[in-house]
Scaffold this motif. Sequence first.
Motif, mmCIF file in Angstrom:
data_model
loop_
_atom_site.group_PDB
_atom_site.id
_atom_site.type_symbol
_atom_site.label_atom_id
_atom_site.label_comp_id
_atom_site.label_asym_id
_atom_site.label_seq_id
_atom_site.Cartn_x
_atom_site.Cartn_y
_atom_site.Cartn_z
ATOM 1 N N PHE A 84 0.498 -1.321 0.127
ATOM 2 C CA PHE A 84 0.384 0.162 0.152
ATOM 3 C C PHE A 84 0.984 1.472 -0.076
ATOM 4 N N CYS A 85 0.578 2.083 -1.325
ATOM 5 C CA CYS A 85 1.261 3.617 -1.369
ATOM 6 C C CYS A 85 0.975 4.385 -0.676
ATOM 7 N N GLU A 86 1.511 4.691 0.678
ATOM 8 C CA GLU A 86 0.728 5.816 1.699
ATOM 9 C C GLU A 86 0.429 7.233 1.250
ATOM 10 N N TRP A 87 -0.696 7.505 1.007
ATOM 11 C CA TRP A 87 -0.542 9.154 0.389
ATOM 12 C C TRP A 87 -1.004 9.435 2.280
ATOM 13 N N PHE A 88 -0.257 11.190 1.655
ATOM 14 C CA PHE A 88 0.084 11.566 3.197
ATOM 15 C C PHE A 88 0.016 12.709 2.965
ATOM 16 N N GLY A 138 -4.476 5.274 1.862
ATOM 17 C CA GLY A 138 -3.914 6.805 2.691
ATOM 18 C C GLY A 138 -4.104 6.429 4.011
ATOM 19 N N HIS A 139 -2.980 7.439 4.793
ATOM 20 C CA HIS A 139 -2.533 7.416 6.293
ATOM 21 C C HIS A 139 -3.776 7.381 7.209
ATOM 22 N N ALA A 140 -4.524 8.426 7.674
ATOM 23 C CA ALA A 140 -5.202 8.356 8.233
ATOM 24 C C ALA A 140 -6.184 9.712 7.735
ATOM 25 N N SER A 190 -6.425 0.934 2.044
ATOM 26 C CA SER A 190 -6.543 0.883 3.208
ATOM 27 C C SER A 190 -5.367 1.956 4.001
ATOM 28 N N PHE A 191 -6.357 2.071 5.385
ATOM 29 C CA PHE A 191 -5.789 3.267 5.730
ATOM 30 C C PHE A 191 -6.337 2.680 7.488
ATOM 31 N N HIS A 192 -5.264 4.004 8.175
ATOM 32 C CA HIS A 192 -5.583 3.678 9.375
ATOM 33 C C HIS A 192 -7.149 4.748 9.801
ATOM 34 N N LEU A 193 -7.427 3.799 11.172
ATOM 35 C CA LEU A 193 -8.690 3.931 11.425
ATOM 36 C C LEU A 193 -8.596 4.221 12.571
ATOM 37 N N ALA A 194 -9.519 5.692 13.746
ATOM 38 C CA ALA A 194 -9.703 5.135 14.803
ATOM 39 C C ALA A 194 -8.467 4.818 15.931
ATOM 40 N N GLU A 195 -7.554 4.907 15.568
ATOM 41 C CA GLU A 195 -6.730 4.741 16.712
ATOM 42 C C GLU A 195 -6.306 4.858 18.037
ATOM 43 N N SER A 196 -6.547 6.017 17.959
ATOM 44 C CA SER A 196 -5.925 6.459 19.372
ATOM 45 C C SER A 196 -6.556 7.735 19.693
#
Length: 378
Positions: free
Chosen positions: A140-144, A179-181, A205-211
């Motif tokens: 997954f090549c992450e847009w940031f 996506g990153h987040a 894929s992306f990070h969701l509701a981590e913290s």
Amino acid sequence: MAPLARVDDALLLTRGGRIEAVGRWKGTRLPVGTLVRDLGSVCLMPGCTNAHTHVQLSWLAGRTLWGHGFAAWLTSLIPQVVAPVESEEAKRRRDAVAAACTALAECGTRWVGDVGGSAPGALTAVREACDAAGLEIRQFCEWFGFAPPLVDGESPWPPRCRAEIAADAGLEAACAPGGHALYSTAPEILQAAREWCARAGRVFSFHLAESPEETELLTQGTGPLRACYEGTVLPAGWRAPRLRPAAFALGLGLLGPGVLAVHGVQLNGEEIAALAASGAALCLCPRSNEHLGVGVAPVRQLMQSGVLLCLGTDGLSSNSDLDVRTEALWLREHLDIPVRALVRLLTVNGAAALGFPAGAGTLAPGQPAVFAVLPDMS
């Protein structure tokens, strides 16, 4: 053979690196000349799926701050990631990637979902190391970010990945824009990446509701995560959407079939139901969450909802190793999750969430002869 069928006193017949037959040892006639290896009293399972890793950042092992919250960890990580790299350091980082992929294979992992592309040549380095270790990978090549140089008007690949993919046709075949987040990537970029993946039949894929810091930033626009990103990642005049992460993601159309969200620690009951209804999968990384002090995902509620759950280790910047079986042990020891469910999370669920063909993560005839030993979870 059903993915979770139990066979006592089992026999696995392999040929040419593939499983040829599965059955019971007693009474089975083997072809003349078959090499027999008795593994003793162990419980064999299919090769594991580590559905969320950051192999590229393996050089950060032992160099970040744990146990003081998410923003404190980020503050310890970011300066190291953006610092100039000398040739000797670049070699050390490539060696760390190779060692990480070897470690993944040695602990019985076969299928990997890896987030990367934040450094020149990183996608190729990870791909080559995985090939050498016998791993099958989805990258997954992450847009940031919200502005140049990390974000521009060209789709679907982030600028830092575009040249590398153009130079290596093999990368694009198993790579997807991710996506990153929600707090670190422009909403329109996340939507564009998600839409491209849907058209191309790739997993998004992306990070969701981590913290808790993520939730505070998106709902209130305040907190340590804003202090960490203000003036660097967040654009001038950025305003919080005043929504919790899951609601924001749903509103943007980011959740649905073909989506792998990661972490889900801060999901509540209503959000879990919405996630399940959307058809998205969720990857749990419980040890990483514990190390960063962000909380524990509502695993039992998620299981009861019907969400497709799988497991990942995250990276060595937030975890002590890349053995995804230890994530399952953590869930068994801390939350008493049934072993049968954990085996599914470790194998077929992760393979399905990453978009590998049907049968991946099983000990069925025709599948790779890759096995892992199930740890004692009694």
